[in-house]
Scaffold this motif. Structure first.
Motif, PDB file in Angstrom:
ATOM      1  N   LEU A  13       0.768  -1.048   0.038  1.00  0.00           N
ATOM      2  CA  LEU A  13      -0.056   0.205   0.021  1.00  0.00           C
ATOM      3  C   LEU A  13       0.891   1.307  -0.033  1.00  0.00           C
ATOM      4  O   LEU A  13       0.531   2.319  -0.752  1.00  0.00           O
ATOM      5  CB  LEU A  13      -0.820   0.029   0.892  1.00  0.00           C
ATOM      6  CG  LEU A  13      -1.992  -1.169   1.151  1.00  0.00           C
ATOM      7  CD1 LEU A  13      -2.765  -1.127   2.604  1.00  0.00           C
ATOM      8  CD2 LEU A  13      -2.992  -0.914  -0.099  1.00  0.00           C
ATOM      9  N   GLU A  44       0.770   4.019  -2.945  1.00  0.00           N
ATOM     10  CA  GLU A  44       0.547   5.278  -2.757  1.00  0.00           C
ATOM     11  C   GLU A  44       1.636   6.577  -3.204  1.00  0.00           C
ATOM     12  O   GLU A  44       1.242   7.569  -3.724  1.00  0.00           O
ATOM     13  CB  GLU A  44       0.228   5.654  -1.121  1.00  0.00           C
ATOM     14  CG  GLU A  44      -0.116   7.016  -0.818  1.00  0.00           C
ATOM     15  CD  GLU A  44      -1.523   7.442  -1.163  1.00  0.00           C
ATOM     16  OE1 GLU A  44      -1.705   8.645  -1.338  1.00  0.00           O
ATOM     17  OE2 GLU A  44      -2.366   6.691  -1.270  1.00  0.00           O
ATOM     18  N   LYS A  91      -5.049   5.386  -6.114  1.00  0.00           N
ATOM     19  CA  LYS A  91      -4.320   5.202  -4.915  1.00  0.00           C
ATOM     20  C   LYS A  91      -5.038   4.996  -3.898  1.00  0.00           C
ATOM     21  O   LYS A  91      -6.219   5.264  -3.824  1.00  0.00           O
ATOM     22  CB  LYS A  91      -3.116   6.466  -4.954  1.00  0.00           C
ATOM     23  CG  LYS A  91      -3.996   7.609  -4.780  1.00  0.00           C
ATOM     24  CD  LYS A  91      -2.784   8.843  -4.813  1.00  0.00           C
ATOM     25  CE  LYS A  91      -3.598  10.276  -4.761  1.00  0.00           C
ATOM     26  NZ  LYS A  91      -2.738  11.167  -4.926  1.00  0.00           N
ATOM     27  N   PRO A  92      -4.266   4.275  -2.901  1.00  0.00           N
ATOM     28  CA  PRO A  92      -5.177   3.947  -1.439  1.00  0.00           C
ATOM     29  C   PRO A  92      -6.010   4.987  -0.914  1.00  0.00           C
ATOM     30  O   PRO A  92      -6.966   5.022  -0.505  1.00  0.00           O
ATOM     31  CB  PRO A  92      -3.967   3.484  -0.471  1.00  0.00           C
ATOM     32  CG  PRO A  92      -3.092   2.828  -1.576  1.00  0.00           C
ATOM     33  CD  PRO A  92      -2.944   3.805  -2.724  1.00  0.00           C
ATOM     34  N   TRP A 123     -10.044   5.078  -0.241  1.00  0.00           N
ATOM     35  CA  TRP A 123     -11.016   5.388   0.929  1.00  0.00           C
ATOM     36  C   TRP A 123     -11.800   6.541   0.900  1.00  0.00           C
ATOM     37  O   TRP A 123     -12.889   6.505   1.488  1.00  0.00           O
ATOM     38  CB  TRP A 123      -9.754   5.789   2.149  1.00  0.00           C
ATOM     39  CG  TRP A 123     -10.161   6.077   3.630  1.00  0.00           C
ATOM     40  CD1 TRP A 123     -10.298   7.053   4.132  1.00  0.00           C
ATOM     41  CD2 TRP A 123     -11.137   5.211   4.337  1.00  0.00           C
ATOM     42  NE1 TRP A 123     -11.058   7.330   5.285  1.00  0.00           N
ATOM     43  CE2 TRP A 123     -11.708   5.999   5.463  1.00  0.00           C
ATOM     44  CE3 TRP A 123     -11.688   3.851   4.192  1.00  0.00           C
ATOM     45  CZ2 TRP A 123     -12.409   5.497   6.483  1.00  0.00           C
ATOM     46  CZ3 TRP A 123     -12.376   3.554   5.053  1.00  0.00           C
ATOM     47  CH2 TRP A 123     -12.862   4.253   6.301  1.00  0.00           C
TER      48      TRP A 123
END
Length: 266
Positions: free
Chosen positions: A32, A36, A51-52, A56
């Motif tokens: 991760l 990122e 991207k992480p 979210w």
């Protein structure tokens, strides 16, 4: 009372298990982190890979509207029903093959052909026959049922023939041998088949949703790709991974329960 040597062995096993879990978490965190910062430093195009941190944000936005939970529930429901149908149908056919060697020898070549057939080719047929909703179940069962039959039938063949012949010598019927020896002894094979079916059925469900569904995580993946919303695609894939982990964990719990009962009865 256990010996000091055995206690040291148990402590070493526990430390090893904790090390395994810690290594798994470190690998996930490293992946991760790399993902990122590769997007932040523009090593890759975040429009294509997301991207992480964006995932979210997208997850929160979708979850707040409630639509994401609806699609997740649809895929979960289809997968659970597909697993149940595959296990029931596959077990019934495997029992038929055990019951009648004639039927087994006649149908065995067809099982080989069906197992080798690319199941995605059946998608349009299921859509015409079953409609956009039930064709997903058709794809799920088509992908997993043949493997179910092969694995359970193979498990039946591994059962000790001595016990079956002993029961037969006492005048037991095939139905009694099935219920008292074959099925109880096949529980480990059934659990192993169920583990395989979790992945296969989920593949079938997603494939069916790709082809015809109007809801579900597979539908979200196709829709996100069409409108070029990679965040939506990546969130759906992450939820699929989470769903597969949960289903596999449930099967592991079932396996522990079955082993505990088996040892208790033994």
């Amino acid at each position: 009372m256990s010996s000091p040597l055995y206690e040291r062995y148990l402590r070493a096993q526990r430390r090893r298990q904790w090390l395994i879990w810690l290594t798994r978490l470190v690998l996930l965190a490293a992946f991760l982190f790399l993902w990122e910062f590769a997007a932040r430093w523009q090593w890759v195009d975040s429009m294509l890979t997301s991207k992480p941190s964006q995932l979210w944000t997208s997850f929160r936005d979708l979850a707040s509207g409630g639509s994401l939970y609806h699609h997740l529930w649809i895929t979960s429901q289809e997968t659970l029903i597909g697993i149940a149908l595959s296990m029931v149908v596959g077990s019934a056919i495997a029992i038929l093959f055990w019951w009648s060697t004639f039927a087994s020898k006649v149908l065995d070549p067809y099982m080989v052909v069906l197992n080798a057939l690319p199941k995605v080719a059946l998608g349009p047929i299921f859509f015409i026959w079953l409609g956009d909703r039930y064709s997903v179940y058709g794809m799920a069962v088509a992908i997993s049922v043949i493997v179910t039959i092969i694995m359970i039938e193979s498990g039946f063949k591994e059962i000790s023939r001595t016990k079956l012949r002993l029961m037969e010598s006492f005048g037991a019927t095939k139905l009694q041998m099935l219920g008292m020896v074959l099925l109880p002894a096949s529980v480990p094979h059934l659990i192993s088949t169920l583990k395989v079916n979790v992945g296969l059925t989920l593949v079938g469900v997603i494939m069916g949703e790709f082809l015809s569904s109007k809801a579900g995580l597979g539908y979200l993946i196709i829709y996100g790709g069409q409108v070029f919303q990679m965040n939506l695609v990546m969130v759906s894939i992450a939820l699929l991974a989470l769903l597969s982990v949960v289903l596999y964990g449930l099967v592991n719990l079932l396996e522990r329960f079955a082993k505990r009962n088996y040892h208790h009865e033994s």
